[in-house]
Scaffold this motif. Sequence first.
Motif, PDB file in Angstrom:
ATOM      1  N   PHE A 175      49.450  90.329 -11.029  1.00  0.00           N
ATOM      2  CA  PHE A 175      49.890  91.230 -10.001  1.00  0.00           C
ATOM      3  C   PHE A 175      51.152  92.199 -10.164  1.00  0.00           C
ATOM      4  CE2 PHE A 175      52.654  91.226  -6.081  1.00  0.00           C
ATOM      5  CZ  PHE A 175      51.902  91.703  -5.123  1.00  0.00           C
ATOM      6  N   ARG A 176      51.043  93.436  -9.688  1.00  0.00           N
ATOM      7  CA  ARG A 176      52.191  94.180  -9.882  1.00  0.00           C
ATOM      8  C   ARG A 176      53.167  93.955  -8.948  1.00  0.00           C
ATOM      9  NH1 ARG A 176      50.110 100.274 -10.937  1.00  0.00           N
ATOM     10  NH2 ARG A 176      48.948  99.973 -12.917  1.00  0.00           N
ATOM     11  N   GLY A 177      54.257  93.022  -9.317  1.00  0.00           N
ATOM     12  CA  GLY A 177      55.412  92.737  -8.216  1.00  0.00           C
ATOM     13  C   GLY A 177      55.858  91.311  -8.542  1.00  0.00           C
ATOM     14  N   THR A 178      56.376  90.883  -7.237  1.00  0.00           N
ATOM     15  CA  THR A 178      56.843  89.534  -7.310  1.00  0.00           C
ATOM     16  C   THR A 178      56.163  88.645  -6.274  1.00  0.00           C
ATOM     17  OG1 THR A 178      58.603  90.053  -6.005  1.00  0.00           O
ATOM     18  CG2 THR A 178      59.138  90.306  -8.149  1.00  0.00           C
ATOM     19  N   ILE A 179      55.940  87.188  -6.469  1.00  0.00           N
ATOM     20  CA  ILE A 179      55.407  86.500  -5.580  1.00  0.00           C
ATOM     21  C   ILE A 179      56.082  85.209  -5.482  1.00  0.00           C
ATOM     22  CG2 ILE A 179      53.475  85.053  -5.050  1.00  0.00           C
ATOM     23  CD1 ILE A 179      51.516  87.084  -6.354  1.00  0.00           C
ATOM     24  N   ASP A 180      56.635  84.917  -4.243  1.00  0.00           N
ATOM     25  CA  ASP A 180      57.202  83.506  -4.051  1.00  0.00           C
ATOM     26  C   ASP A 180      56.500  82.724  -2.956  1.00  0.00           C
ATOM     27  OD1 ASP A 180      59.820  84.206  -5.715  1.00  0.00           O
ATOM     28  OD2 ASP A 180      59.888  85.822  -4.385  1.00  0.00           O
ATOM     29  N   ILE A 181      56.778  81.617  -3.058  1.00  0.00           N
ATOM     30  CA  ILE A 181      56.199  80.798  -1.915  1.00  0.00           C
ATOM     31  C   ILE A 181      57.398  79.770  -1.264  1.00  0.00           C
ATOM     32  CG2 ILE A 181      53.977  80.518  -3.280  1.00  0.00           C
ATOM     33  CD1 ILE A 181      54.897  77.786  -3.850  1.00  0.00           C
TER      34      ILE A 181
ATOM     35  N   ASN B 110      55.724  90.764  -2.885  1.00  0.00           N
ATOM     36  CA  ASN B 110      56.480  92.169  -2.735  1.00  0.00           C
ATOM     37  C   ASN B 110      57.095  92.304  -1.340  1.00  0.00           C
ATOM     38  OD1 ASN B 110      55.860  92.776  -5.284  1.00  0.00           O
ATOM     39  ND2 ASN B 110      54.278  94.444  -4.683  1.00  0.00           N
ATOM     40  N   GLY B 111      57.647  91.078  -0.828  1.00  0.00           N
ATOM     41  CA  GLY B 111      58.278  91.229   0.566  1.00  0.00           C
ATOM     42  C   GLY B 111      57.323  91.253   1.674  1.00  0.00           C
ATOM     43  N   VAL B 112      56.186  91.199   1.425  1.00  0.00           N
ATOM     44  CA  VAL B 112      55.135  90.850   2.619  1.00  0.00           C
ATOM     45  C   VAL B 112      54.983  89.322   2.708  1.00  0.00           C
ATOM     46  CG1 VAL B 112      52.909  91.409   3.248  1.00  0.00           C
ATOM     47  CG2 VAL B 112      53.908  93.084   1.987  1.00  0.00           C
ATOM     48  N   LYS B 113      55.199  88.936   4.188  1.00  0.00           N
ATOM     49  CA  LYS B 113      55.246  87.662   4.551  1.00  0.00           C
ATOM     50  C   LYS B 113      53.822  87.312   4.926  1.00  0.00           C
ATOM     51  CE  LYS B 113      56.775  84.512   8.315  1.00  0.00           C
ATOM     52  NZ  LYS B 113      57.824  84.630   9.126  1.00  0.00           N
TER      53      LYS B 113
ATOM     54  N   ASN C   4      48.866  95.634   8.373  1.00  0.00           N
ATOM     55  CA  ASN C   4      49.623  94.458   7.843  1.00  0.00           C
ATOM     56  C   ASN C   4      48.845  93.096   7.657  1.00  0.00           C
ATOM     57  OD1 ASN C   4      51.778  96.231   8.300  1.00  0.00           O
ATOM     58  ND2 ASN C   4      52.231  95.711  10.662  1.00  0.00           N
ATOM     59  N   LEU C   5      48.812  92.857   6.400  1.00  0.00           N
ATOM     60  CA  LEU C   5      48.256  91.479   5.975  1.00  0.00           C
ATOM     61  C   LEU C   5      49.115  90.364   6.761  1.00  0.00           C
ATOM     62  CD1 LEU C   5      46.187  89.561   4.500  1.00  0.00           C
ATOM     63  CD2 LEU C   5      47.505  90.087   2.714  1.00  0.00           C
ATOM     64  N   ARG C   6      48.635  89.674   7.556  1.00  0.00           N
ATOM     65  CA  ARG C   6      49.552  88.659   8.162  1.00  0.00           C
ATOM     66  C   ARG C   6      49.179  87.232   7.784  1.00  0.00           C
ATOM     67  NH1 ARG C   6      51.973  89.617  12.657  1.00  0.00           N
ATOM     68  NH2 ARG C   6      53.081  87.833  12.357  1.00  0.00           N
ATOM     69  N   ALA C   7      47.884  87.012   7.370  1.00  0.00           N
ATOM     70  CA  ALA C   7      47.379  85.480   6.989  1.00  0.00           C
ATOM     71  C   ALA C   7      46.309  85.439   5.996  1.00  0.00           C
ATOM     72  CB  ALA C   7      47.346  84.695   8.084  1.00  0.00           C
ATOM     73  N   ILE C   8      46.161  84.369   5.496  1.00  0.00           N
ATOM     74  CA  ILE C   8      44.825  84.079   4.822  1.00  0.00           C
ATOM     75  C   ILE C   8      44.636  82.653   5.319  1.00  0.00           C
ATOM     76  CG2 ILE C   8      45.372  85.461   2.752  1.00  0.00           C
ATOM     77  CD1 ILE C   8      46.038  82.850   1.301  1.00  0.00           C
ATOM     78  N   VAL C   9      43.126  82.709   5.544  1.00  0.00           N
ATOM     79  CA  VAL C   9      42.642  81.164   5.741  1.00  0.00           C
ATOM     80  C   VAL C   9      41.734  80.627   4.897  1.00  0.00           C
ATOM     81  CG1 VAL C   9      41.540  80.086   7.751  1.00  0.00           C
ATOM     82  CG2 VAL C   9      42.801  82.298   8.339  1.00  0.00           C
ATOM     83  N   VAL C  10      42.192  79.425   4.373  1.00  0.00           N
ATOM     84  CA  VAL C  10      41.299  78.635   3.543  1.00  0.00           C
ATOM     85  C   VAL C  10      41.073  77.392   3.968  1.00  0.00           C
ATOM     86  CG1 VAL C  10      42.256  80.071   1.757  1.00  0.00           C
ATOM     87  CG2 VAL C  10      43.277  78.096   2.280  1.00  0.00           C
ATOM     88  N   ARG C  11      40.245  76.402   3.352  1.00  0.00           N
ATOM     89  CA  ARG C  11      39.961  75.147   3.640  1.00  0.00           C
ATOM     90  C   ARG C  11      41.040  74.510   2.556  1.00  0.00           C
ATOM     91  NH1 ARG C  11      35.057  73.226   5.538  1.00  0.00           N
ATOM     92  NH2 ARG C  11      33.722  74.913   6.041  1.00  0.00           N
ATOM     93  N   SER C  12      41.329  73.457   2.882  1.00  0.00           N
ATOM     94  CA  SER C  12      42.399  72.433   2.260  1.00  0.00           C
ATOM     95  C   SER C  12      41.673  72.068   1.010  1.00  0.00           C
ATOM     96  CB  SER C  12      42.765  71.309   2.842  1.00  0.00           C
ATOM     97  OG  SER C  12      43.767  70.568   2.364  1.00  0.00           O
ATOM     98  N   GLY C  13      42.348  72.470  -0.138  1.00  0.00           N
ATOM     99  CA  GLY C  13      42.042  71.998  -1.515  1.00  0.00           C
ATOM    100  C   GLY C  13      42.274  70.540  -1.846  1.00  0.00           C
ATOM    101  N   GLY C  14      43.093  69.887  -0.914  1.00  0.00           N
ATOM    102  CA  GLY C  14      43.211  68.517  -1.305  1.00  0.00           C
ATOM    103  C   GLY C  14      44.696  68.219  -2.154  1.00  0.00           C
ATOM    104  N   ALA C  15      44.994  69.043  -2.796  1.00  0.00           N
ATOM    105  CA  ALA C  15      45.794  68.873  -3.853  1.00  0.00           C
ATOM    106  C   ALA C  15      47.386  69.290  -3.155  1.00  0.00           C
ATOM    107  CB  ALA C  15      45.863  69.919  -5.277  1.00  0.00           C
TER     108      ALA C  15
END
Length: 477
Positions: free
Chosen positions: A187-193, A203-206, A156-167
């Motif tokens: 991407f094959r599917g849907t992406i919402d934020i 695709n429903g993955v949070k 289960n992909l739960r999170a991604i960690v990134v540096r703040s882009g500042g934008a």
Amino acid sequence: MVKDVFKDWKECEAIAESMIPIIGKLYRDHNVITSVYGRSVINRSVIDIIKAHKFVQKILGDELSVRETYPVLEILSTLNLSPSRIDLGKLVRGYHDCKMSQSLEEYVRSEVASVINGKALDNRTGQDVVLYGFGRIGRLMARLLIERAGGGEGINLRAIVVRSGGAKNDLQKRAGLLRRDSVHGSFRGTIDIDEENNLIYANGVKIQVIYSNGPDQVDYTQYGINNAIIIDNTGIWRDEAGLGQHLKCLGASRVLLTAPGKGNIKNIVYGVNSGLIKEDVILSAASCTTNAITPVLKAINDCFGVENGHVETVHSYTNDQNLIDNYHKGERRGRGAALNMVITETGAASAVAKALPEMEGKLTGSSIRVPTPNVSLAILNLNLSQATTVDKLNNYLREMSLHSDLKKQIDYVNSTEVVSSDFVGNRNAGILDSRATIVKGTRCVLYVWYDNEFGYSCQVNRILQQMAGTMHPAIPA
């Protein structure tokens, strides 16, 4: 009588359409991954399913039709299966090989007997995974993990960690790069934020987006993440001290590096030395080139013996190079990547020995970076212990690609018309170009293509599955 090819095609389309809901239900309800000679048919279109069957004819010379695999799929749908990987094409071939001495249902039941009425999924919670870094490999890993989310009981992909882009629209930009890719397509599917909560829904993955300035500064438990495997895609830290910072975080338990590891870190090429994966808390997935060439070298060495050789990689440019001429600490790499062929070094030849000790000291290597964004080529110039022929060598590697423990690592192509872009999205570590093979006595030259982004990511994902204990039994064995 002339065969009505169009009518036959439309009938096959209708059958493939009927297969899709069965394939999906087996995957969602039972975590059963179905394929046709290694070509996954999960979340695939009608055309993709038919093409997967056509692949068999190109490689084996035998036809395989959806008319043959559909009845197998129907039988599987009536069984209470536990998580497994079932190859529909190989079941059909196995049935023909046994001269159809029993009914198809009896044969299929006997082949999958070990996974009928097995462990249910209801009590499984799955393995939490965090992507640390969201560049080329990070985003492709995200696509793979989302694609294989199944019923949520595996990885289960739960999170991604990134540096703040500042934008202010940083989250939109991250999601946009996941949604559209200049090399690998949409991407094959849907992406919402959800900007308020820093969430991406794919695709429903949070997926929680976490902003951090260091690998030891995240408390994953505050996001409900526990015992997570951290996949470090940054390449910044490659030794135990650097990667060990991840393990200081609450909720993190193990680390997988998507680059060659240094020191005592095990460099794993899945299919070659993945048996070394035990309870290690830090592992490396080696490099894309090492993953591409090591399985082929192992196969060749096991059968013919390798005395010595040279590996030349013709490698697509990467983010490490400059787009136009500018200062770079590496020799030649400061010159414009999209304008030049650039001679550079590669550690892949020496790195092979970390996964395949019998190659220690036998290989030299060099590399040329070329103005293409993806898909590379390794040229293996080898001196063998015994003489062979083009046909013998090619036939052996074709069999290895279909029926060995390296079938996910070695792919095989038999065409005089293929070029690099034809291998974008290939899920194998490397693809032997059989029409380019040269053999003269004990000397051979092999050409191995590889998608240095996606094929490598698939190898990383296989290591991840083994670490997580979600690599399910393969049928037929």
